[in-house]
Design a protein around this motif. Structure first.
Motif, PDB file in Angstrom:
ATOM      1  N   LYS A   6       0.837  -1.203   0.000  1.00 29.40           N
ATOM      2  CA  LYS A   6       0.000   0.000   0.000  1.00 29.40           C
ATOM      3  C   LYS A   6       0.875   1.258   0.000  1.00 29.40           C
ATOM      4  O   LYS A   6       0.608   2.213  -0.728  1.00 29.40           O
ATOM      5  N   GLN A   7       1.927   1.253   0.803  1.00 30.86           N
ATOM      6  CA  GLN A   7       2.842   2.389   0.869  1.00 30.86           C
ATOM      7  C   GLN A   7       3.542   2.597  -0.488  1.00 30.86           C
ATOM      8  O   GLN A   7       3.674   3.716  -0.960  1.00 30.86           O
ATOM      9  N   GLN A  11       3.322   5.863  -3.010  1.00 27.79           N
ATOM     10  CA  GLN A  11       4.530   6.542  -3.481  1.00 27.79           C
ATOM     11  C   GLN A  11       4.533   6.668  -5.009  1.00 27.79           C
ATOM     12  O   GLN A  11       4.897   7.714  -5.551  1.00 27.79           O
TER      13      GLN A  11
END
Length: 148
Positions: A6-7, A11
């Motif tokens: 998810k991160q 990004q």
């Protein structure tokens, strides 16, 4: 593991938005000089643009104002019936260019004289650019020859 995916996705989206914003900003910055706005002589006389601004002016070549200088420099005045702006042009004029005829020029207003880099004339006996017709109609000078 799930949080890392998810991160990473966030990004990538943020990075894509930054690149998209930078691309649009560069396109707008690069194309600023390519926009030439049309102005009738009355607008130029009442609200002169700054000397660095390139714009287009159009109207009729004023009768008796065409002066051919030495070499390729030609001066004349362009009018829309309400105002007249002196024009200076160095180069070869179109064959159909003449006094009392419609024209559109591209250039800059420097010390009250429009210094043209390009002059366009009508294409045939009846043609006149739509921008010039609109400006002349606003001044009450132009009458459409096709209307009876």
């Amino acid at each position: 593991m799930r949080g890392l995916k998810k991160q990473r996705r966030i990004q990538i989206i943020v990075l894509a938005m930054v690149f998209l914003t930078a691309s649009v900003a560069l396109i707008i910055y690069a194309s600023q000089d390519s926009f030439n706005f049309f102005r009738p002589p009355a607008e130029v006389a009442s609200n002169p643009p700054p000397p660095h601004e390139v714009f287009r002016i159009g109207g009729l070549v004023e009768e008796g104002s065409l002066v051919r200088g030495q070499g390729e420099t030609i001066t004349f005045a362009v009018t829309d019936g309400a105002a007249s702006i002196p024009v200076s042009y160095t180069g070869i004029l179109p064959d159909l260019f003449g006094e009392g005829e419609g024209m559109v020029g591209t250039g800059r207003l420097i010390d009250g004289t429009f210094e043209a880099t390009e002059i366009l004339a009508r294409h045939d006996e009846t043609y006149m650019p739509a921008e010039v017709i609109e400006a002349l109609q606003e001044q009450g000078v132009y009458v459409d020859p096709n209307e009876s």
